[in-house]
Design an enzyme around this catalytic site. Structure first.
Site, PDB file in Angstrom:
ATOM      1  N   THR A 130      -7.352  -8.850   6.304  1.00 50.09           N
ATOM      2  CA  THR A 130      -7.667 -10.123   6.956  1.00 50.09           C
ATOM      3  C   THR A 130      -8.096  -9.916   8.402  1.00 50.09           C
ATOM      4  OG1 THR A 130      -6.059 -11.236   5.529  1.00 50.09           O
ATOM      5  CG2 THR A 130      -6.797 -12.412   7.481  1.00 50.09           C
ATOM      6  N   SER A 184      -1.783   8.687 -16.944  1.00 49.23           N
ATOM      7  CA  SER A 184      -1.981   9.970 -16.267  1.00 49.23           C
ATOM      8  C   SER A 184      -0.729  10.834 -16.232  1.00 49.23           C
ATOM      9  CB  SER A 184      -2.472   9.728 -14.836  1.00 49.23           C
ATOM     10  OG  SER A 184      -1.488   9.075 -14.074  1.00 49.23           O
ATOM     11  N   GLY A 201      -7.087  -3.763  -1.494  1.00 49.60           N
ATOM     12  CA  GLY A 201      -6.110  -2.798  -1.025  1.00 49.60           C
ATOM     13  C   GLY A 201      -4.720  -3.400  -1.007  1.00 49.60           C
ATOM     14  N   PRO A 202      -3.720  -2.580  -0.813  1.00 52.09           N
ATOM     15  CA  PRO A 202      -2.327  -3.076  -0.800  1.00 52.09           C
ATOM     16  C   PRO A 202      -2.073  -3.951   0.414  1.00 52.09           C
ATOM     17  CG  PRO A 202      -2.421  -0.768  -0.197  1.00 52.09           C
ATOM     18  CD  PRO A 202      -3.793  -1.125  -0.632  1.00 52.09           C
ATOM     19  N   PRO A 203      -0.959  -4.691   0.412  1.00 54.99           N
ATOM     20  CA  PRO A 203      -0.662  -5.568   1.553  1.00 54.99           C
ATOM     21  C   PRO A 203      -0.424  -4.768   2.829  1.00 54.99           C
ATOM     22  CG  PRO A 203       0.698  -6.125  -0.368  1.00 54.99           C
ATOM     23  CD  PRO A 203       0.026  -4.834  -0.672  1.00 54.99           C
ATOM     24  N   GLY A 204      -0.869  -5.355   3.949  1.00 57.07           N
ATOM     25  CA  GLY A 204      -0.563  -4.786   5.246  1.00 57.07           C
ATOM     26  C   GLY A 204      -1.510  -3.725   5.748  1.00 57.07           C
ATOM     27  N   VAL A 205      -2.657  -3.510   5.072  1.00 57.09           N
ATOM     28  CA  VAL A 205      -3.580  -2.474   5.538  1.00 57.09           C
ATOM     29  C   VAL A 205      -4.641  -3.034   6.473  1.00 57.09           C
ATOM     30  CG1 VAL A 205      -3.232  -1.014   3.518  1.00 57.09           C
ATOM     31  CG2 VAL A 205      -5.028  -2.748   3.474  1.00 57.09           C
ATOM     32  N   GLY A 206      -4.622  -4.350   6.737  1.00 55.21           N
ATOM     33  CA  GLY A 206      -5.535  -4.912   7.727  1.00 55.21           C
ATOM     34  C   GLY A 206      -6.777  -5.553   7.159  1.00 55.21           C
ATOM     35  N   LYS A 212      -1.704  10.154  -4.564  1.00 52.22           N
ATOM     36  CA  LYS A 212      -0.926  11.186  -5.238  1.00 52.22           C
ATOM     37  C   LYS A 212      -0.850  12.454  -4.399  1.00 52.22           C
ATOM     38  CE  LYS A 212      -1.979   9.302  -9.790  1.00 52.22           C
ATOM     39  NZ  LYS A 212      -2.596   9.509 -11.108  1.00 52.22           N
TER      40      LYS A 212
END
Length: 824
Positions: free
Chosen positions: A374, A690, A367-372, A733
C-alpha cells in the site's frame, strides 16, 4: 361459559367475612361503589376467583405496587384495598376470565394467611369516620370539587355523561372524592393515596388539590397546541406570500432563488468541459429541474445528480513528472529494495517520454502482509506527481460499491470509482484498490465481475456508472491493486492485471529497513532522539530473528516501538538520560524470545530427512520422519497433511517399492511391515507437492537402514517414475535453509534459472545440487560411506555461490490457500 346472578344482593359491611380470597390487580385502583369489568389471566388470580365463586362471591381487591411484577409476593401488595362482589363471570376463548365486580367497602390487610395456590388474607373493614365540620365547610368543599371538575371539562377533559349525573346528585364528600379520583385517569400511586385517606372531608380536599394541578396541566397543554397551530398558520401564510413574491419578481424580470440555482448550474456545466454525450444529458436534466417546483422530491434527486455530474473532473488532469532520475530518487528514498517494482515504474515513465498518449498500466502487487504494497502506491503517486486515491475492497460484497446505485433507489450514490475521481479532483490519479483478493459475493452481485470493465484498458475508456448513466474515461488512471495471494482472484480479473510479486524480506533486508526507516520513525513518534537511545546492530538482528517471524516488517516495528516506549517512560521518570540496548539486556524490554531457531541435528539419522517449505510469512524447515513396524503393509500419515501432500507420500512410496532391488530393500517388507510417516508441528496444517523427494528420501533411508545426511535440505515434487518436477517459492526456502545453518540444498534442475532472481548476498556460502531424477537425490542425500553402494546417479550437477551470474529480485512463487506452511 357465563355465570350471572341478576338478583344478587350485596351483603352489608357487618356481614363481610374476616378472611377472603385476595385478587392482585394492575393498572387500576378500585373504590367502593365502583362497578367495572376485570380481565384475569394469571393462574393464582383465576384460582382466587374460583374460590370466591365457590363461597359467597366476595373477594378482596388490592393494587400491586409494581405493575410489571408478574408473580407478586405479599410485599408487592398495597395494604389497603376494597372488598368486592363478583356479579358476573365469563370465560374467554384464550383461557382468560372476564369478571364484573362491584366495590363494597374499604378494608385493610391484617396478615396474609395463604399465598399458594392463591392469596388469602385476614382483613379488617374500614368505615369512614367523618370529622366534626360545619355545614358551610361541607358545602364549600363539594362546590369547589364540582367547579374544578367543570373547569377540566372546559379544557377538554372527557367524562362519561352518567358519571357527571352521579356527581351532580352526590352530597357525600367521601363518595364524591372517590368517584372523581376514579374517573380522572390519574397515576396509580396518586389514586391509591386518595383511597387510603379515611376522613371524607380530608379526602375531598386532597381531590380538590389534584383537580387544581390537572387544570394547570391541561391549560399548558392547550397553550402548546395553540402555539403549534399558530406556527402552522404562519408557515402557510409565508408560503402564500412567497408565491406572490415570486409572481411579482417574474413580472418585474427579477431573479428568484430557483433562477439563481439554474444559472449557477449552467455556468458550472460550461466550466466542466464535459464530453458531448455528458453535456447533452446535463442540459436535459437542467431543463427538467427548471420546470419543476424546487420543493418537490424529484427536484432534489435531479439537483443531486447534476451536482455529481459537474463535480466529476472531466478535463482536470495533473501533469506527470517524467524526470526518471527524480522518480528513481523518490522510490529509493521511500522503499528499501523492491527493485522489480521500481524498474517497472521507471519503464512506464520512459515510454511516456517517447509517447505522450498511452493507456494507464494495470498493476497487481502480490505479497504477504507488511511488505509495503500500500505504501508503495503512495510512493508511485509522489514520484509521478499525481493525486493518490486508495479504496479498500476487503469484505466488499455489493456490486453497487463499484458501479453505483441506479437513481431509482432512495439514497442512490455513484460507485466508489466515481467517488474516488471526485476526491482526487483529476481524471488521471493513481488509484489503489487494496485487498482485491478479499472481495466477497452474495445476492447483491459480484464486485469482482464489476471490476472487469474498470481494470481492462480496452474497455475502461467508456466506463458507465449506474448512477451517472454516462460514459467516463478511465484510460488515464493508473490502477494498482494489492493482494496477499492470487488464488481467490477471479481468473478473468487476474488475466487483466500485470502481476508483480513482492516476496518477503530476508533478515539482511529487514535490518536495512529498520535502520533506514523504522527506527528513525519510531524515535520521532516517541519523542526521543539518538542521544537518548542507542540500538546496536546485533540487537536489531536479535529482535528480527527471535522476536518476529513474518515476511513483512509490521511486527518488527511494533517490537521497536515497545522498546522505545519503555525508554521514554524511564526518561520521563528522570531515571536515565541515555540508554544502550544490546543483546545482553534486550530481555529487560521485550521479555524472553518468542521464536528460537530450529535445533540442529546432532548426527545423521535413519528415516529423518530435512525438507523446505514456503509460508506466507517466509520459508520454513520441515523435518520428515519415517519408521517401520510390524503390520500388514499399511501407510499411516500424520501431522495435519493436506490432500496434495498425502498424494505425494503415496507417490513416493510407490517409487521406493518399484526401486526396492536397486536400493537393497527386501520386497517382502512392504507386505509384512506398516510404514508411518510423520511431519512434526502437528498442530499446523501442511500441504503442497514439493515435499515429495523429502518423503521419498526418508522412506528409502528407513527401509534400507541407511542414514540421511543431516546437513542437506531438499525440495521438489516426485513422479511415479522418479522424475523431479520444479517447485515455487525458492527464495523463501533458501532463506529458511540459511536460518537453519544448512549449506547444501538439493533443488530441481528446472529451478536452476530461478537462482538468477535471488540476490547474490542471500546465496553466499550455499551449495546447490540440481537434480532431475530421484536416484540422484538418494545418491547425494544418503550416507553410503562404508555401506553397499547405491546405483550411481548420472551427472549430478552442482553449483556454488562463486559460479553464479548477476541476479535480480525473485519472480512469482507458488501460493497457498491458507496461512499455513506449504511445501510448494
Amino acid at each position: 361459559m357465563i355465570e350471572d346472578t341478576p338478583e344478587l344482593t350485596p351483603p352489608s359491611v357487618e356481614h363481610i367475612p374476616d378472611e377472603l380470597p385476595l385478587l392482585p390487580v394492575r393498572d387500576i385502583v378500585i373504590f367502593p361503589y365502583m362497578v367495572l369489568p376485570l380481565f384475569v389471566g394469571r393462574d393464582l388470580s383465576i384460582k382466587a376467583i374460583d374460590a370466591a365463586l365457590a363461597s359467597d362471591r366476595l373477594i378482596f381487591l388490592t393494587t400491586q405496587k409494581n405493575q410489571e411484577t408478574d408473580q407478586p409476593t405479599s410485599e408487592d401488595l398495597h395494604r389497603i384495598g376494597t372488598v368486592g362482589i363478583i356479579m358476573r363471570m365469563m370465560k374467554l376463548p384464550d383461557g382468560r376470565i372476564k369478571i364484573l365486580v362491584q366495590g363494597l367497602a374499604k378494608a385493610r390487610i391484617q396478615n396474609i394467611t395463604q399465598s399458594h395456590p392463591f392469596f388469602s388474607a385476614h382483613i379488617e373493614t374500614i368505615t369512614d369516620t367523618p370529622s366534626a365540620m360545619s355545614p358551610l365547610e361541607h358545602e364549600a368543599s363539594i362546590r369547589s370539587a364540582r367547579d374544578g371538575l367543570e373547569k377540566l371539562l372546559g379544557l377538554g377533559k372527557v367524562l362519561m355523561p352518567d358519571v357527571l349525573t352521579v356527581i351532580e346528585n352526590l352530597d357525600d364528600p367521601g363518595r364524591l372524592a372517590d368517584i372523581i379520583a376514579s374517573n380522572l385517569g390519574l397515576k396509580i400511586d396518586i389514586t391509591q393515596d386518595v383511597l387510603e385517606i379515611e376522613d371524607p372531608l380530608t379526602r375531598l380536599k386532597h381531590v380538590n388539590e389534584i383537580l387544581g394541578k390537572e387544570e394547570e396541566v391541561l391549560s399548558m397543554q392547550q397553550k402548546i397546541q395553540a402555539e403549534a397551530k399558530g406556527e402552522m398558520d404562519k408557515t402557510q401564510r409565508e408560503y402564500f406570500l412567497r408565491e406572490q413574491l415570486k409572481a411579482i419578481q417574474k413580472e418585474l424580470g427579477e431573479l428568484d432563488d430557483r433562477t439563481e440555482e439554474v444559472t449557477d448550474f449552467r455556468h458550472r456545466i460550461q466550466d466542466a468541459n464535459m464530453p458531448e454525450k455528458v453535456l447533452k444529458e446535463a442540459e436535459k436534466q437542467l431543463k427538467r429541474l427548471e420546470k419543476m417546483h424546487q420543493d418537490s422530491a424529484e427536484a432534489g434527486t435531479i439537483r443531486t445528480y447534476i451536482e455529481w455530474l459537474v463535480d466529476v473532473p472531466w478535463s482536470q488532469r495533473s501533469t506527470d513528472n517524467l524526470d526518471i532520475a527524480r522518480a528513481s530518487h523518490v522510490l529509493h528514498e521511500d522503499h528499501y529494495d523492491l527493485e522489480k517494482v521500481k524498474e517497472r515504474i521507471l519503464e512506464y515513465l520512459a515510454v511516456r517520454q517517447l509517447k505522450a498518449k498511452m493507456k494507464g498500466p494495470i498493476l497487481c502487487f502480490v505479497g504477504p502482509p507488511g511488505v509495503g504494497k500500500t505504501s508503495l502506491g503512495k510512493s508511485i503517486a509522489r514520484a509521478l506527481g499525481r493525486e493518490f486515491v486508495r479504496i479498500s475492497l476487503g469484505g466488499t460484497r455489493d456490486e453497487a460499491e463499484i458501479r453505483g446505485h441506479r437513481r431509482t433507489y432512495v439514497g442512490a450514490l455513484p460507485g466508489r470509482i466515481i467517488q474516488g475521481l471526485k476526491q482526487a479532483g483529476t481524471i488521471n490519479p493513481v488509484f489503489m484498490l487494496d485487498e482485491v483478493d478479499k472481495i466477497g459475493t452474495d445476492f447483491r452481485g459480484d464486485p469482482s465481475a464489476a471490476l472487469l470493465e474498470v481494470l481492462d484498458p480496452e474497455q475502461n475508456n467508456a466506463f458507465v456508472d449506474h448512477y451517472l448513466g454516462v460514459p467516463v474515461d478511465l484510460s488515464d488512471v493508473m490502477f494498482i491493486t494489492t493482494a496477499n495471494v492470487t488464488d481467490p482472484i477471479l481468473s478473468a480479473l487476474r488475466d487483466r492485471m500485470e502481476i508483480i510479486a513482492i516476496p518477503g524480506y530476508s533478515e539482511e533486508e529487514k535490518h536495512g529497513i529498520a535502520q533506514r526507516y523504522l527506527i528513525p520513525r519510531q524515535l520521532d513518534e516517541h519523542g526521543i532522539t539518538e542521544q537518548h537511545l542507542h540500538l546496536t546492530d546485533s540487537c536489531v538482528t536479535q529482535i528480527i530473528s527471535q522476536y518476529t517471524k513474518e515476511a513483512g516488517v509490521r511486527n518488527l516495528e511494533r517490537e521497536l516501538a515497545n522498546v522505545m516506549r519503555k525508554i521514554a517512560k524511564r526518561i520521563a521518570e528522570g531515571k536515565i538520560k541515555q540508554y544502550h540496548v544490546s543483546p545482553r539486556n534486550l530481555q529487560q524490554f521485550l521479555g524472553v524470545p518468542k521464536f528460537l531457531p530450529e535445533q540442529e541435528q546432532e548426527k545423521d539419522e535413519v528415516g529423518l530427512s530435512t525438507g523446505l517449505a514456503w509460508t506466507e510469512t517466509g520459508g520454513d524447515v520441515l523435518y520428515i520422519e519415517a519408521s517401520v513396524l510390524k503390520g500388514k503393509g499399511q501407510l499411516t500419515l500424520t501431522g495435519q497433511l493436506g490432500d496434495v501432500m498425502k498424494e505425494s507420500a503415496h507417490a513416493a512410496l510407490s517409487y521406493i517399492r518399484s526401486q526396492a532391488q536397486q536400493l537393497g530393500i527386501d520386497a517382502s517388507l512392504f507386505a509384512k511391515q506398516d510404514i508411518h510417516i510423520h511431519v512434526p508441528a502437528g498442530a499446523i496444517p501442511k500441504d503442497g507437492p514439493s515435499a515429495g523427494i523429502t518423503i521419498a528420501t526418508a522412506l528409502a533411508s528407513c527401509l534400507s537402514k541407511i542414514p540421511v545426511k543431516r546437513d542437506i535440505a531438499m525440495t521438489g515434487e516426485i513422479t511415479l517414475r522418479g522424475r523431479i518436477l520444479p517447485i515455487g517459492g525458492l527464495k523463501e526456502k533458501v532463506l529458511a535453509a540459511k536460518r537453519a545453518h544448512i549449506h547444501t540444498l538439493i533443488i530441481p534442475k528446472r529451478n536452476q534459472k530461478d537462482l538468477e532472481d535471488i540476490p547474490k548476498h542471500l546465496v553466499r556460502g550455499l551449495e546447490f545440487i540440481f537434480v532431475d531424477t530421484m536416484s540422484q537425490v538418494l545418491q547425494t542425500a544418503l550416507c553410503t560411506k562404508g555401506r553397499k553402494k547405491l546405483k550411481p546417479a548420472q551427472g549430478v550437477p552442482r553449483t556454488t555461490s562463486r559460479q553464479r551470474k548477476k541476479v535480480i529480485r525473485p519472480g512469482k512463487r507458488t501460493p497457498v490457500r491458507q496461512k499455513v506452511p506449504k511445501a510448494s
